[in-house]
Structures are given as structure tokens and as C-alpha cells.
Design an enzyme around this catalytic site. Structure first.
Site, PDB file in Angstrom:
ATOM      1  CB  CYS A   1     -20.041 -12.127 -20.599  1.00  0.00           C
ATOM      2  SG  CYS A   1     -21.812 -12.016 -20.925  1.00  0.00           S
TER       3      CYS A   1
ATOM      4  CB  CYS B   1     -25.336 -10.779 -17.444  1.00  0.00           C
ATOM      5  SG  CYS B   1     -24.706 -10.688 -19.131  1.00  0.00           S
TER       6      CYS B   1
ATOM      7  CB  CYS C   1     -20.600  -9.613 -18.040  1.00  0.00           C
ATOM      8  SG  CYS C   1     -21.607 -10.866 -17.259  1.00  0.00           S
TER       9      CYS C   1
ATOM     10  CB  CYS D   1     -23.828 -14.912 -19.428  1.00  0.00           C
ATOM     11  SG  CYS D   1     -23.311 -13.961 -17.983  1.00  0.00           S
TER      12      CYS D   1
ATOM     13  N   GLY E   1       0.794  -1.228   0.000  1.00  0.00           N
ATOM     14  CA  GLY E   1       0.000   0.000   0.000  1.00  0.00           C
ATOM     15  C   GLY E   1       0.824   1.273   0.000  1.00  0.00           C
TER      16      GLY E   1
END
Ligand SMILES: Nc1ncnc2c1ncn2[C@@H]1O[C@H](COP(=O)(O)OP(=O)(O)OP(=O)(O)O)[C@@H](O)[C@H]1O
Ligand SMILES: [Mg+2]
Ligand SMILES: [Zn+2]
Lengths: 291, 267
Positions: free
Chosen positions: A271, A240, A265, A243, A31
Site C-alpha cells: 500500500c 483500497c 490493503c 492507494c 507438500g
């Protein structure tokens, strides 16, 4: 075919060593923003030169590279970065998340769970999460050093005061291993939980700002929030349309000029993989027919 | 019995701040030189002197904004007396946002102009770990009320406030965490006379109600008359006279203080 005018992956070996040192330092201090001497790349800054340099420093001839922009492999940005590395490093490329050893991304984390040995490289425009309220770089560096992070919550406070809820939807700030506050790049906050405890190495490169930071595998990452306004990784309340996935991040796509629209997606590989496995949404077509 | 009493007296007689031989130079120029004084809990110390006499320099060194060249600033922390000049920066900054407060002459230097009034007041709370939005907001509303800013201004930015309101907001933002020592550099400077009077009145009420210890730098003898228990007069970086405010103002010993009080000098 490798372009012989360039060193492998474009950057010279000395530059790559310098970038690798910054990456290693970043991994050692999760970080923490490590300064590095960003090089000119044959593309504009907005195109993710930080990510490109990190990818160049990590690539080996045996690697398989995937490049996505907003989750998609076929956008201009993704295509040109992929071509760049095909040309300068001659590495294999793929669109399949599971097959890639290095994935360079802008604004998304793939839906498929990443595995050990994979490297996810983020393109970062603004690495400093405190800049929004404190423009002085000397001061923000001091604030990180001394863990003075009250200001991050002032930003979230302002959000709630203005919108009734934490409206920050992208680049949602996180705290890494209880120490450094980090900007996860403009991924949707939906992706934030995937930052934490990932098996992959996550590297963040900011070219214009000359910063690299990192999350080693299995790093604990927490999204900042208030006790009475907890972090919610929200998404559009739909499945979606192609899908039928109910758990993926969706893009809204306008389908005609009569206001027709569909949700699909944003991760194109995810997807397609689902449709190949037989999952079909209301507007989906079996994969064989579209090929 | 007698022993116990002695001990108690010793406890309460500890100065909150004890300054010894504080000196700050800017190259060859003297900022302030060899300043020593004790400040006791609940006391308000006024610092007066002409422009360039070293008041702001002294205050900056006391508040840890600037390192002095020599001297010590011993503050009575919860863990006992500590020299804030030599303590780790992280500890000094933590103290600056908990035990101490600093009110700048120009509210723009002490406020976040891009953040709402509520966010400005809440910042110190969040800096010390407040994580409940509702509580932070309640505290902010309470403090806006104490400095006479209507609760319905809580989401406005300081830009939309008058100079006097901005200064009151700065005071609320500083006092919300209940600091033990407040530094103020010309808190009423740059304001209209009528606005000054109202602010002074408010400050006096807060100082009295909270039992604040404070060090106030000012040009204005009316400010010290109203607020300061003790007074320190500075000239060319040196303290030329100090004592109880009324004594110093009514019976000045040093020639410079006499000029100051007789208003011959335009400070
Ligand atoms: N940053 C600096 N660099 C050099 N000299 C300085 C600096 N700041 C202050 N000085 C000098 O130090 C002396 C004391 O200045 P200081 O600002 O402390 O006075 P002051 O009593 O607060 O004055 P004023 O009433 O005008 O605010 C003056 O001679 C001033 O010119
Ligand atoms: Mg001054
Ligand atoms: Zn889908």
C-alpha cells in the site's frame, strides 16, 4: 548488536543442521509433512515458533529479513520476531518486500510478486489438512501415503451443503504437484493462486506440531474444488481507500464509533509503495504529508 | 459348440472369494483356525456361533482389517484372482472402498458422526474421484430413499437419527458405489426387535435387487434363515459344519449345531 549469550540466530548449530535436513527433505518431496524435533523458543507457541525455527535455520549474516503478521510489519507479533532476530543474529531488516531475502509471515502472502532467491517462511498452527474429519494421526499419515484424499472433498461438500457455497475462506486446502494435499496455513484463499508457480522457496513451520513442509520454486499448486463449484479466490468487492488498488487483499478498518469504516490493503508495504508511486484512493493522503 | 459351453461354465463357476486355511491367533489363544470356504457371485453366506467362537475375527481377516497368521483369501478382482492377504496395502484399501463394503454392528464405527447424512453417503463416491457436487447429492438422495430415509434429512448429522436410521444410513453409505462383496458384522444387533425386522426386510430387498454377495456374521438364526443361502457354524475358532442354510438348520449333523438349532444353547 548480536547478543553474545546466544549462538547466531539463537539455535545451536546442531539443531539448525537438523532443521535444515528437514527443510531439504520437505523441498525434495513438495507438500509432504516432515517431522522435526521442535525446540523450546523464548516465546509462546502461538507466536509462530515453527516459523521462527525455520527462519533461524535459513538465516545467514548477509540476509535481509522482513517479518509480517496479517500483511503488516508493525504488529506486535511481527515487531517482536523481527527484534528477536536483530538481537540474536544481527541481520539487516526491512519492510520492503523486494529488498528482503527472507520473509517470515503469518496469515498472508505479500502482494508483490516474489523473485528467485527469496524465501517465504510461513508460521503454521495446524499442518494436517485432514485432521478436521480424521483426528487419528496414524490414519491421516496412511491417507497421505496412499493418496486417499476423498475426505478433503467431504469437507468441501459439507461446506456447500451448509452454506450453499464453499465457505472455507482461510487455510483452503491445496494439492501439490498432483500428489500431496497440503494446508497452506491460515492465509486467505485470495492468496492461494500465489502459492503456485512462485519463483521463491516457500517453507512452512509448525512448532507445536513439529512439522516442516515446503514448496520449491515453480511448484504447481491447485486449490481443491468441485466441477460445479469451482475455486474462487474472492476478496472484498472494494478498492483500497488509501492507494486505490483493485487487486489487493483488503482489511476492513473501523474509523469511528458512528459506524464509519474503510478498506485498506492488508499488505502495508504494498500500500505504501503504491502511494509513494502516486496512486491515491478516496481517503489516501500523499506520502510526503504523512511522513 | 461344446467347447464354448464348457468355457462359459468355467467362467461363471469361478468363486468370488476363495478362502483357504485361514488362521488367526491372539498369542496362545485361537481367534479362528483353518477356515476354508468358497463364496460364489450372488451368494449370501451366514456365519453363526456362540460368543467368542471367532466370527468377528474371521470377518476382520477376510475384510483385510487384520492380517491372518496363515492362509489365503483369493478375491476375484477385475484383473483376475488375487490374494488379498499378500497384496499391497494400497491396493487392498482401494478394493475396500470400491469392490468391498463393511457394515459394522455399531453404526458409530461405520459412520462419520460429525458429517451430514449426504456427506456420509457421498464419501465413497468422492474417494473414487466424484467431483460434481450436484451428481453426488443426487446419488445421496437416491440412496437415502432406498434405505427409507426422507430426502429432507440429507443435511442432518447421524446424531439426530435413531439407531435403526443410523444403521440404514451406514448401509446406504456402503452400497452407494455398488460393491461386489459386503461384509456385515451383526448388522441387526443392538436394535429393538421391531426395528430389526424392518432392517432385515430392507436388507433382503437390497441383496435380492442388487444381486449382492455378502458374508453376514450374526447370533440370530432368524437373520440367516431370511438372508443366507449358505451357513457356516463356528465353535472355538473352528468351522464345525457348513452347507445350505435350510439343510443345516433343518437337519444339523454336528452335535453343536443341533444344540444351537434346538435353542438349548443361548447364542
Ligand atoms: N484383540 C484381541 N485380543 C485377544 N484376544 C481376542 C481379541 N479379539 C478376540 N479375541 C479372542 O478371540 C476369540 C474369538 O473372538 P471373536 O471376537 O472373533 O468372537 P465372536 O464370535 O465375534 O464373538 P461375539 O459373538 O461375542 O462377537 C475369543 O476367545 C476372544 O476372546
Ligand atoms: Mg463378534
Ligand atoms: Zn492500499
Amino acid at each position: 548488536m548480536t547478543d553474545q549469550a546466544y549462538n547466531f540466530a539463537y539455535l545451536d548449530e546442531q539443531t539448525k543442521r537438523m532443521i535444515r535436513r528437514a527443510i531439504l527433505k520437505g523441498i525434495a518431496v513438495p507438500g509432504y509433512q516432515v517431522p522435526f524435533a521442535s525446540r523450546e523458543m523464548p516465546m509462546p507457541y502461538g507466536w509462530g515458533t515453527g516459523g521462527v525455527q525455520v527462519t533461524a535455520a535459513c538465516l545467514t549474516p548477509e540476509d535481509t529479513l522482513k517479518v509480517i503478521d496479517q500483511g503488516a510489519d508493525d504488529t506486535t507479533n511481527a515487531v517482536s520476531i523481527r527484534k528477536f532476530f536483530q538481537r540474536t543474529a544481527g541481520v539487516a531488516v526491512t519492510e520492503a518486500t523486494a529488498e528482503a531475502s527472507i520473509i517470515q509471515t503469518r496469515h498472508r502472502i505479500p502482494e508483490a510478486t516474489l523473485t528467485e532467491g527469496q524465501i517465504l517462511v510461513y508460521q503454521v498452527p495446524i499442518p494436517e489438512p485432514l485432521r478436521f474429519l480424521e483426528p487419528r494421526e496414524t490414519e491421516t499419515r496412511k491417507m497421505h501415503e496412499l493418496e486417499e484424499y476423498g475426505l478433503m472433498h467431504v469437507k468441501l461438500y459439507e461446506d456447500i451443503a451448509r452454506h450453499g457455497t464453499i465457505a472455507t475462506a482461510y487455510a483452503y486446502p491445496v494439492k501439490v504437484e498432483g500428489r500431496y494435499v497440503m494446508d497452506p496455513s491460515p492465509i486467505p484463499k485470495f492468496d492461494n493462486p500465489k502459492l503456485s508457480n512462485s519463483a521463491a522457496i516457500q517453507l512452512f513451520g509448525a512448532g507445536r506440531e513439529q512439522r516442516i513442509y515446503a514448496l520449491p520454486p515453480y511448484t504447481h499448486v491447485v486449490s481443491l474444488d468441485f466441477d460445479d463449484h469451482p475455486f474462487v479466490p474472492s476478496k472484498a468487492p472494494h478498492d483500497c481507500d488509501l492507494c486505490a488498488a483493485s487487486d489487493s487483499y483488503l482489511d476492513e478498518v473501523i474509523t469511528d464509533d458512528q459506524g464509519g469504516r474503510m478498506f485498506v490493503c492488508s499488505d502495508t508495504d504494498f500500500c505504501r509503495t503504491r502511494r509513494e508511486a502516486g496512486h491515491l484512493g478516496p481517503l489516501g493522503v500523499p506520502m510526503q504529508e504523512t511522513v | 459348440m461344446g467347447m464354448l459351453n464348457l468355457n462359459l461354465t468355467a467362467e461363471t463357476d469361478q468363486p468370488l472369494l476363495s478362502v483357504q486355511g485361514l488362521t488367526k491367533r491372539y498369542g496362545a489363544r485361537i481367534g479362528c483356525a483353518d477356515v476354508s470356504f468358497d463364496l460364489f457371485p450372488g451368494e449370501v453366506l451366514g456365519i453363526v456361533g456362540e460368543s467368542g467362537s471367532g466370527k468377528s475375527t474371521l470377518l476382520s481377516c477376510l475384510a483385510g482389517h487384520m492380517p491372518p497368521d496363515q492362509g489365503s483369501v483369493i478375491f476375484q478382482t477385475a484383473q483376475g484372482p488375487r490374494d488379498t492377504v499378500t497384496m499391497a496395502e494400497a491396493d487392498r484399501r482401494r478394493m475396500a472402498r470400491t469392490d468391498w463394503a463393511f457394515v459394522h454392528q455399531n453404526p458409530r464405527d461405520g459412520l462419520r458422526m460429525g458429517v451430514s447424512a449426504g456427506g456420509n453417503v457421498g464419501e465413497r463416491l468422492m474417494a473414487i474421484g466424484a467431483r460434481h457436487y450436484g451428481d453426488i447429492r443426487d446419488k445421496a438422495i437416491d440412496w437415502l430413499g432406498r434405505v427409507e430415509i426422507a430426502a429432507d434429512r440429507i443435511d442432518d448429522r447421524p446424531r439426530a437419527f435413531s439407531g435403526g436410521m443410523q444403521q440404514r444410513l451406514q448401509i446406504a453409505r456402503n452400497l452407494v458405489t455398488g460393491p461386489r462383496l459386503v461384509f456385515m458384522d451383526e448388522p441387526t444387533g443392538g436394535l429393538d426387535v421391531s426395528v430389526q425386522a424392518r432392517l432385515l426386510d430392507l436388507l433382503r430387498g437390497l441383496v435380492r435387487d442388487m444381486g449382492l454377495s455378502a458374508i453376514i456374521v450374526t447370533h440370530d438364526l432368524a437373520v440367516v434363515r431370511l438372508l443366507a443361502d449358505r451357513l457356516m457354524v463356528m465353535k472355538s475358532g473352528h468351522v464345525v459344519e457348513q452347507g445350505l442354510t435350510d439343510q443345516v438348520l433343518d437337519d444339523p449333523q454336528h452335535a453343536y449345531t443341533q444344540l444351537l438349532v434346538s435353542s438349548v444353547l443361548q447364542v
